[in-house]
Write an enzyme that holds these catalytic residues in place. Structure first.
Site, short mmCIF file in Angstrom:
data_model
loop_
_atom_site.label_atom_id
_atom_site.label_comp_id
_atom_site.label_asym_id
_atom_site.label_seq_id
_atom_site.Cartn_x
_atom_site.Cartn_y
_atom_site.Cartn_z
N ASP A 97 6.76 -19.77 21.22
CA ASP A 97 6.09 -19.78 22.54
C ASP A 97 4.56 -19.88 22.49
O ASP A 97 3.87 -19.17 23.24
CB ASP A 97 6.49 -18.52 23.34
CG ASP A 97 7.98 -18.48 23.65
OD1 ASP A 97 8.73 -19.35 23.17
OD2 ASP A 97 8.41 -17.55 24.37
N LYS B 101 13.90 -22.57 26.26
CA LYS B 101 14.71 -21.40 26.63
C LYS B 101 14.24 -20.87 27.97
O LYS B 101 13.13 -21.17 28.41
CB LYS B 101 14.59 -20.32 25.55
CG LYS B 101 13.18 -19.81 25.37
CD LYS B 101 13.08 -18.87 24.19
CE LYS B 101 11.68 -18.34 24.00
NZ LYS B 101 11.15 -17.55 25.14
N CYS C 290 9.22 -12.06 22.79
CA CYS C 290 9.96 -13.20 22.24
C CYS C 290 9.96 -13.25 20.72
O CYS C 290 10.96 -13.65 20.11
CB CYS C 290 9.48 -14.49 22.88
SG CYS C 290 9.94 -14.53 24.63
C1 VGL Z 1 7.77 -13.89 26.86
C2 VGL Z 1 7.94 -12.38 28.60
C3 VGL Z 1 8.52 -13.35 29.40
C4 VGL Z 1 7.35 -14.16 25.46
C5 VGL Z 1 8.37 -14.86 27.65
O1 VGL Z 1 7.15 -15.34 25.08
O2 VGL Z 1 7.21 -13.19 24.70
N1 VGL Z 1 7.58 -12.66 27.35
N2 VGL Z 1 8.73 -14.58 28.92
#
Ligand code: VGL
Ligand code: ZN
Length: 220
Positions: A17, A115, A160
């Site tokens: 991410d 995702k 994540c």
């Molecule tokens: C994430 C919260 C919501 C992350 C993604 O990438 O850690 N955290 N969506």
């Protein structure tokens, strides 16, 4: 492939991410997140296989506080049978916030797994949604490529990255290494990042600094 190092073929790097919305000026910031892309760029040079996850939500995603009339950021609600923390709108499909950070060398990424696309369930792990109901395809892809050792860096350490590492250890049974200086966390509660590292270690992951990874992988 480097024939002098047979291990090089079974090892991959997962970048979690590394998107604009998780950077310090983004919608859901990870403190120090901007230190991660340069580390990721250095690491990528040493891996034959680099995969990335991308948080990729539709605008009506159930994890967004804005989609619940009474919901406020940080509240925990029931979403289709699972506890769900409500987040600010982030990583909305097609927006700049959802793009990989410009400083990331995306040419070095072999395959991206998106995702969080189903509005009814969140997906912290790069492998499965939060209910382990559906795989993203990452596990099968790594298996098909004969990967049994995975290095993980990215954001957020306490969400994540953590859930990806726990699945990598427990569900995929991969030899899993977390690159500590290649991670940054959201830390909703102070201590969350330290607790996340401890949980990952307890699940069998090894914690390592990027400089050591570069030495380990220096034949590549
Ligand atoms: C994430 C919260 C919501 C992350 C993604 O990438 O850690 N955290 N969506
Ligand atoms: Zn998300």
């Amino acid at each position: 492939m480097d024939s002098k190092n047979p291990e090089s073929t079974d090892t991959a790097l997962l970048l979690v991410d590394l998107q604009n919305d998780f950077m310090p000026d983004g919608a859901l910031p990870a403190a120090g997140g901007d230190r991660v892309p340069p580390v990721a760029n250095r690491l990528m040079e040493h891996f034959e296989l680099v995969v990335a996850s991308q948080d990729w939500h539709p605008p009506d995603h159930g994890s967004f506080a804005s989609n619940h009339p009474e919901g406020r950021v940080g509240d925990v609600i029931d979403l289709d049978g699972l506890d769900q923390i409500l987040w600010p709108d982030h990583c909305v499909q097609g927006t700049e916030g959802a793009e990989f950070v410009p400083k990331l060398n995306t040419d070095g990424i072999d395959r991206v797994f998106q995702k969080g696309t189903d509005p009814a369930i969140d997906s912290y792990s790069a492998f499965f949604d939060n209910g382990h109901r559906k795989p993203t395809g990452l596990g099968d892809f790594l298996q098909a490529n004969g990967i049994d050792r995975l290095f993980v860096a990215g954001v957020a350490t306490d969400y994540c990255v953590k859930y990806s590492v726990l699945d990598s250890c427990r569900r995929l049974d991969l030899d899993t290494w977390v690159v500590v200086d290649g991670c940054a966390g959201v830390e909703n509660e102070s201590g969350d990042v330290d607790r996340a590292f401890a949980e990952m270690r307890d699940a069998g992951a090894r914690l390592v600094d990027s400089g050591i990874v570069e030495l380990m992988m220096s034949d590549n």
